[in-house]
Design an enzyme around this catalytic site. Sequence first.
Site, mmCIF file in Angstrom:
data_model
loop_
_atom_site.group_PDB
_atom_site.id
_atom_site.type_symbol
_atom_site.label_atom_id
_atom_site.label_comp_id
_atom_site.label_asym_id
_atom_site.label_seq_id
_atom_site.Cartn_x
_atom_site.Cartn_y
_atom_site.Cartn_z
ATOM 1 N N GLU A 77 -10.384 -2.799 15.215
ATOM 2 C CA GLU A 77 -9.130 -3.408 15.661
ATOM 3 C C GLU A 77 -8.865 -2.846 17.039
ATOM 4 O O GLU A 77 -8.058 -3.300 17.779
ATOM 5 C CB GLU A 77 -7.608 -3.388 14.869
ATOM 6 C CG GLU A 77 -8.095 -4.261 13.603
ATOM 7 C CD GLU A 77 -6.549 -4.057 12.937
ATOM 8 O OE1 GLU A 77 -5.695 -4.352 13.626
ATOM 9 O OE2 GLU A 77 -6.803 -3.927 11.706
ATOM 10 N N ASP A 102 1.021 -1.203 -0.095
ATOM 11 C CA ASP A 102 0.099 -0.039 0.028
ATOM 12 C C ASP A 102 0.947 1.179 -0.089
ATOM 13 O O ASP A 102 1.458 1.814 0.997
ATOM 14 C CB ASP A 102 -1.097 -0.174 1.140
ATOM 15 C CG ASP A 102 -1.825 0.943 1.325
ATOM 16 O OD1 ASP A 102 -1.512 2.192 0.762
ATOM 17 O OD2 ASP A 102 -2.885 1.041 1.981
ATOM 18 N N GLU A 122 1.581 2.817 13.139
ATOM 19 C CA GLU A 122 0.377 2.635 12.241
ATOM 20 C C GLU A 122 -0.578 1.815 12.680
ATOM 21 O O GLU A 122 -0.554 0.425 12.650
ATOM 22 C CB GLU A 122 0.991 2.074 11.008
ATOM 23 C CG GLU A 122 0.237 2.241 9.610
ATOM 24 C CD GLU A 122 -0.924 1.056 9.680
ATOM 25 O OE1 GLU A 122 -1.940 1.254 10.271
ATOM 26 O OE2 GLU A 122 -0.750 0.186 8.699
HETATM 27 N N1 SAH Z 1 4.325 -0.926 11.769
HETATM 28 C C1 SAH Z 1 4.171 -2.027 10.743
HETATM 29 C C2 SAH Z 1 3.125 -3.042 11.071
HETATM 30 C C3 SAH Z 1 1.669 -2.174 11.179
HETATM 31 S S1 SAH Z 1 0.397 -3.572 11.466
HETATM 32 C C4 SAH Z 1 4.113 -1.245 9.333
HETATM 33 O O1 SAH Z 1 3.579 -0.106 9.338
HETATM 34 O O2 SAH Z 1 4.033 -1.855 8.421
HETATM 35 C C5 SAH Z 1 0.255 -3.383 13.289
HETATM 36 C C6 SAH Z 1 1.112 -4.271 13.899
HETATM 37 O O3 SAH Z 1 0.880 -3.907 15.524
HETATM 38 C C7 SAH Z 1 1.006 -5.765 13.901
HETATM 39 O O4 SAH Z 1 2.193 -6.310 13.568
HETATM 40 C C8 SAH Z 1 0.486 -6.390 15.432
HETATM 41 O O5 SAH Z 1 0.792 -7.514 15.540
HETATM 42 C C9 SAH Z 1 0.766 -5.233 16.295
HETATM 43 N N2 SAH Z 1 0.261 -4.880 17.576
HETATM 44 C C10 SAH Z 1 -1.046 -4.623 17.537
HETATM 45 N N3 SAH Z 1 -1.535 -4.645 18.989
HETATM 46 C C11 SAH Z 1 -0.469 -4.610 19.411
HETATM 47 C C12 SAH Z 1 -0.140 -4.705 21.068
HETATM 48 N N4 SAH Z 1 -1.264 -4.480 21.866
HETATM 49 N N5 SAH Z 1 1.264 -5.032 21.449
HETATM 50 C C13 SAH Z 1 2.043 -5.071 20.509
HETATM 51 N N6 SAH Z 1 1.939 -5.080 19.077
HETATM 52 C C14 SAH Z 1 0.715 -4.968 18.818
#
Ligand code: SAH
Length: 362
Positions: free
Chosen positions: A162, A56, A153
Amino acid sequence: MESSGGDGAAPEPMATEPSVIGGSSSGGSKTTDGTSADYYFNSYAHFGIHEEMLKDTVRTKTYMKSIYDNKHLFRDNVVLDVGCGTGILCMFAAKAGAKQVIGVDCSDIIEQSKKIVAQNVAETGLPDVITLVKGKMEDVVLPVEQVDIIISEWMGYFLFYESMLDTVLVARDKYLAPGGLVFPDKATLYISAIEDGDYKAEKMDWWDDVYGFKMSALKELAYVEPIVDVVDPRQVVTDAVPILTIDVQTCTVADLDFTAKFELTSQYNDHVHAFLGYFDTVFSHSHRPLVLPTGPEHKSTHWKQTVFYLRDPITCKEGEKISGELRCSPNKDNHRDLDIDIAVNFDGVHTKMDVKHEYKLR
Ligand code: SAH
């Protein structure tokens, strides 16, 4: 609805499947120990979901620009990436001159991210300043007491699906130094209304005659679930109005459970079949304003737009107003799902309507 190509071809396949982004935590049976939390995090363990996010380009390039164009903010500072996934934002921050970057993720993807960071330190000259910590942000102990910048993100469908923003707020309150910055720091949700007769017929009325049988029970369920898809901007009938702006630097979890009144003005004589929701995310600390838009008039992102079908269409004359109230709350049983109620009031020349529809984004 048609795909954004707007060529009248067959609509794109729906994208509400949990595997697309962030998963739905409602699939308890798919978990390792039966908890929905496992399913949510497991959905991020496979590289496919990260591939979709990385590809994306609107998303990833806007984050990249927000960091590379603001090296003066990142240089010599300590940065926390909440939910680092593949570590892409950590690597942007390290390249922008951060003194130390800490990435936290509780998904198994982080085992791969460690290899990715090590490879880039060894082979592409990435500064060796990144520490990756596996665990839930809410539980982990970081190697520092304070950070200067939080990057994350966290956005989901209709912005809040979510509920990952809750996690960013926990990190902010625990670790962000006074005067510290959050990237991105603002987000606005918008609503408009669309003409979508053909696709509504295909998705909803189709249940009225399935090989000669009526399946109204399933039609009812179909109405309750908003559809995530790319909408052709030519389908938009009304203006778009903001229903909520949040400031990630200061908001609280309570602000994410909200009710908003709105009034849409029809721009044409047309039929309205659905409301449309989408958001903009803003990096206002950037020295030049930087926006990540997800509306139908912009290049599409993996968030697409969210369509809420009305049971009955509204026939609008240009200038007529649709009044409404939208309430959005995390579901009581599963806080990653959203309960969204939309009340509609319309007193037009051709249509009068006073209804309330309940939707569940899951
Ligand atoms: N920063 C990356 C991934 C974004 S997706 C990018 O921009 O490509 C969001 C990520 O947050 C996922 O990998 C998910 O496992 C993680 N995540 C969501 N809630 C979380 C939490 N409470 N603690 C740790 N990681 C979390």
